[in-house]
Design a protein around this motif. Structure first.
Motif, short mmCIF file in Angstrom:
data_model
loop_
_atom_site.label_atom_id
_atom_site.label_comp_id
_atom_site.label_asym_id
_atom_site.label_seq_id
_atom_site.Cartn_x
_atom_site.Cartn_y
_atom_site.Cartn_z
N TYR A 122 -26.10 70.89 88.14
CA TYR A 122 -26.48 70.70 89.53
C TYR A 122 -26.50 69.23 89.92
O TYR A 122 -27.05 68.40 89.20
CB TYR A 122 -27.85 71.33 89.80
N VAL A 123 -25.89 68.94 91.08
CA VAL A 123 -25.89 67.59 91.62
C VAL A 123 -26.24 67.64 93.10
O VAL A 123 -26.06 68.66 93.76
CB VAL A 123 -24.52 66.88 91.46
N ASN A 124 -26.77 66.54 93.60
CA ASN A 124 -27.03 66.41 95.03
C ASN A 124 -25.67 66.32 95.72
O ASN A 124 -24.90 65.39 95.43
CB ASN A 124 -27.86 65.15 95.29
N GLN A 126 -24.75 65.41 98.64
CA GLN A 126 -24.54 64.24 99.49
C GLN A 126 -24.29 62.96 98.68
O GLN A 126 -23.57 62.08 99.13
CB GLN A 126 -25.74 64.00 100.42
N THR A 127 -24.90 62.88 97.50
CA THR A 127 -24.81 61.63 96.74
C THR A 127 -24.04 61.77 95.43
O THR A 127 -23.65 60.77 94.85
CB THR A 127 -26.22 61.11 96.40
N THR A 129 -25.44 62.59 92.79
CA THR A 129 -26.42 62.27 91.76
C THR A 129 -26.89 63.55 91.07
O THR A 129 -27.21 64.54 91.73
CB THR A 129 -27.63 61.54 92.38
N SER A 130 -26.97 63.49 89.76
CA SER A 130 -27.43 64.65 89.00
C SER A 130 -28.86 65.01 89.36
O SER A 130 -29.71 64.14 89.55
CB SER A 130 -27.36 64.35 87.50
N LEU A 131 -29.13 66.29 89.43
CA LEU A 131 -30.51 66.79 89.62
C LEU A 131 -31.17 67.06 88.27
O LEU A 131 -32.26 67.60 88.20
CB LEU A 131 -30.50 68.04 90.49
#
Length: 154
Positions: A122-124, A126-127, A129-131
Motif C-alpha cells: 500500500y502506498v499513498n 498522491q505521493t 509514499t509507502s503506508l
C-alpha cells in the motif's frame, strides 16, 4: 471445539510463527485491538474481515448423508512494515510467507487448498509514499457439515 474456520486460522498462524522473524510473542495475531508498537515491527495480522466467506450447499457430504457446505474463506495476511525500504521489506516477507504457506496448501488436511490470490503493497496514491503495510490474500477452500461447522465434510 471451534468452528473449522478458527482451526484453519490457527494452522496458518502456526506456519507463520515458525518464520524466524515472526517467532516472538504478538508478531502474528488473528485480529488486533490496537496499534502495534514500533519496536514490535515487522508483524503480521490474520483476518478475513475484508470480504465475506462464501458457502454453497453440498448434498450428502456427511458419513450418514448429511448436507454440508462448500466454503470459500478469504484469508488476508496483513503485513506491517518497519524498514527504511518498505517495498523491499514487503517483498522479502512475501518470500517467507509464500514459502511457508506453499508447503502446506492443505493445512494438515483441514482444507482442500489454500491458494494465494493477490498481494499488494500500500502506498499513498498522491505521493507514492509507502503506508508501511501490505497484504497477501489467500482463498481457502474447505468443507463443513451444515449442522456442525466444527466438522470437516467429505
Amino acid at each position: 471445539m471451534a468452528h473449522l474456520r478458527t482451526q484453519i486460522f490457527d494452522a496458518v498462524k502456526t506456519r507463520l510463527v515458525a518464520i524466524q522473524r515472526f517467532s516472538d510473542a504478538d508478531k502474528v495475531v488473528r485480529g488486533r485491538k490496537g496499534a502495534i508498537k514500533q519496536e514490535a515491527l515487522p508483524a503480521l495480522t490474520l483476518t478475513w474481515s475484508d470480504s465475506a466467506e462464501i458457502a454453497s450447499v453440498r448434498p450428502s457430504s456427511g458419513p450418514n448423508g448429511e448436507d454440508g457446505y462448500d466454503r470459500s474463506l478469504p484469508l488476508s495476511i496483513v503485513v506491517h512494515l518497519r524498514d527504511n525500504d518498505p517495498e523491499l521489506e514487503f517483498d522479502e516477507i512475501c518470500v517467507e510467507v509464500e514459502a511457508a504457506m506453499g508447503v502446506a496448501i492443505e493445512l494438515d488436511g483441514l482444507v482442500i487448498e489454500a491458494l494465494l490470490e493477490t498481494s499488494r503493497h500500500y502506498v499513498n496514491p498522491q505521493t507514492g509514499t509507502s503506508l508501511c503495510a501490505g497484504t497477501l490474500n489467500y482463498r481457502i477452500a474447505y468443507k463443513t457439515l451444515a449442522a456442525d461447522p466444527q466438522q470437516s465434510a467429505l
